[in-house]
Each structure stands twice: as C-alpha cells, then as structure tokens.
Design a protein around this motif. Sequence first.
Motif, PDB file in Angstrom:
ATOM      1  N   VAL A  15       0.836  -1.199   0.000  1.00 10.78           N
ATOM      2  CA  VAL A  15       0.000   0.000   0.000  1.00 10.78           C
ATOM      3  C   VAL A  15       0.873   1.252   0.000  1.00 10.78           C
ATOM      4  CG1 VAL A  15      -1.652   1.333   1.386  1.00 10.78           C
ATOM      5  CG2 VAL A  15      -1.998  -1.117   1.045  1.00 10.78           C
ATOM      6  N   LYS A  16       1.935   1.249   0.801  1.00 12.88           N
ATOM      7  CA  LYS A  16       2.841   2.401   0.855  1.00 12.88           C
ATOM      8  C   LYS A  16       3.503   2.644  -0.503  1.00 12.88           C
ATOM      9  CE  LYS A  16       3.985   1.888   5.748  1.00 12.88           C
ATOM     10  NZ  LYS A  16       5.052   1.530   6.707  1.00 12.88           N
ATOM     11  N   VAL A  17       3.992   1.577  -1.130  1.00 12.16           N
ATOM     12  CA  VAL A  17       4.627   1.709  -2.442  1.00 12.16           C
ATOM     13  C   VAL A  17       3.623   2.205  -3.475  1.00 12.16           C
ATOM     14  CG1 VAL A  17       5.707   0.405  -4.320  1.00 12.16           C
ATOM     15  CG2 VAL A  17       6.429   0.016  -1.977  1.00 12.16           C
ATOM     16  N   ALA A  18       2.419   1.659  -3.457  1.00  7.39           N
ATOM     17  CA  ALA A  18       1.386   2.066  -4.412  1.00  7.39           C
ATOM     18  C   ALA A  18       1.017   3.536  -4.221  1.00  7.39           C
ATOM     19  CB  ALA A  18       0.148   1.178  -4.271  1.00  7.39           C
ATOM     20  N   VAL A  19       0.899   3.985  -2.980  1.00  6.29           N
ATOM     21  CA  VAL A  19       0.570   5.397  -2.722  1.00  6.29           C
ATOM     22  C   VAL A  19       1.662   6.306  -3.253  1.00  6.29           C
ATOM     23  CG1 VAL A  19       0.316   7.092  -0.852  1.00  6.29           C
ATOM     24  CG2 VAL A  19      -0.972   4.962  -0.781  1.00  6.29           C
ATOM     25  N   VAL A  20       2.914   5.947  -3.033  1.00  4.14           N
ATOM     26  CA  VAL A  20       4.022   6.768  -3.539  1.00  4.14           C
ATOM     27  C   VAL A  20       4.005   6.810  -5.068  1.00  4.14           C
ATOM     28  CG1 VAL A  20       6.544   6.909  -3.712  1.00  4.14           C
ATOM     29  CG2 VAL A  20       5.465   6.487  -1.504  1.00  4.14           C
ATOM     30  N   LEU A  21       3.808   5.663  -5.709  1.00  3.54           N
ATOM     31  CA  LEU A  21       3.790   5.630  -7.178  1.00  3.54           C
ATOM     32  C   LEU A  21       2.605   6.399  -7.747  1.00  3.54           C
ATOM     33  CD1 LEU A  21       4.901   1.969  -7.940  1.00  3.54           C
ATOM     34  CD2 LEU A  21       6.225   4.067  -8.178  1.00  3.54           C
ATOM     35  N   VAL A  22       1.443   6.291  -7.122  1.00  2.00           N
ATOM     36  CA  VAL A  22       0.291   7.069  -7.574  1.00  2.00           C
ATOM     37  C   VAL A  22       0.562   8.554  -7.371  1.00  2.00           C
ATOM     38  CG1 VAL A  22      -2.136   7.570  -7.071  1.00  2.00           C
ATOM     39  CG2 VAL A  22      -1.386   5.211  -7.303  1.00  2.00           C
ATOM     40  N   GLY A  23       1.227   8.903  -6.274  1.00  2.00           N
ATOM     41  CA  GLY A  23       1.613  10.295  -6.047  1.00  2.00           C
ATOM     42  C   GLY A  23       2.528  10.818  -7.136  1.00  2.00           C
ATOM     43  N   PHE A  24       3.512  10.012  -7.535  1.00  6.43           N
ATOM     44  CA  PHE A  24       4.389  10.402  -8.644  1.00  6.43           C
ATOM     45  C   PHE A  24       3.584  10.583  -9.932  1.00  6.43           C
ATOM     46  CE2 PHE A  24       8.127   8.693  -6.255  1.00  6.43           C
ATOM     47  CZ  PHE A  24       8.902   9.846  -6.310  1.00  6.43           C
ATOM     48  N   ALA A  25       2.650   9.674 -10.180  1.00  3.30           N
ATOM     49  CA  ALA A  25       1.839   9.772 -11.396  1.00  3.30           C
ATOM     50  C   ALA A  25       1.011  11.055 -11.388  1.00  3.30           C
ATOM     51  CB  ALA A  25       0.930   8.545 -11.527  1.00  3.30           C
TER      52      ALA A  25
END
Length: 141
Positions: A117-127
């Motif tokens: 979840v943490k990794v996904a949130v960071v990647l969505v934030g970058f997107a």
Amino acid sequence: MNDRNLNRGLFLIALALLFGVPAFNYQIGSFAHAGPGLFPAMVSGMLLAIGIITVIRSRFVKPIPMSVNFKNIAIILASLCTFALVSTYVNMTVGIVVMVFIASLAASGKYSWVRNVKVAVVLVGFAFGFQKLLGLNLPLY
C-alpha cells in the motif's frame, strides 16, 4: 562461472549504447536550447558511466554466481501486462495498485500488504505529480 556483477555492467553498457547511439542522429542543441537528442544522450551517457564502473568494480570484488529465476521474471511480466490492461479498461491509478500487488509476489522476503500500500501510494503520487506538474495526459481517474 558467470559473474553477476560483470554481466550487470555489460548489460548496462549495451543498454546505454542501444539508446545513446541513435540519440546522436537528432539535434543535440545546448543546455539553453535543448534539442530532441540531448536528454537521451545525457541519460545514456550516465548509464554508460555506471556500466563501466560496474564492470571495473566486478574485477575487484568476489564473483557472485548468476542465477535466473524464471518464476520471478514471469511474475514481473504478468504485473506489467496487467497494469497495461487495467490502465486501458479501468484507469491508471487502479493499474498501478494492481501492478504493485502482483509484482510484490516476486519479492524474496515476507509478503506485506502494508508495504504494498505504501509503495502504491508513492507511485500514484508520482503519477499525479507528472500529470499536474508536467501536464502529461495520464488517465489517472
């Protein structure tokens, strides 16, 4: 015996040359007025330097045997294909989350949905940063 460090360096050099040599067919320009070949040439140059350093370093450290785990390769490829399909038919935000959860199955450690979840949130934030700050047309929602 195949040395993993040497093979990694040679792969980086080959990748840098694969993308760097065609970059010189485009106008490079200057830093003030960059041409279309400047960015790929710079990135390829840095990648080439890292590859050369890795090859030189492999001569001074103990060789690490290279192994190939086809299961992990298949998992990563499946996660990328799933990302493309979900991004096309749903949206890219859901595609990123699904990709992270599938790709994490290839990890050698313990499975952690909290980490995913943490990794996904960071990647969505970058997107979202790419979409809002750089103006890229990404189907995030």
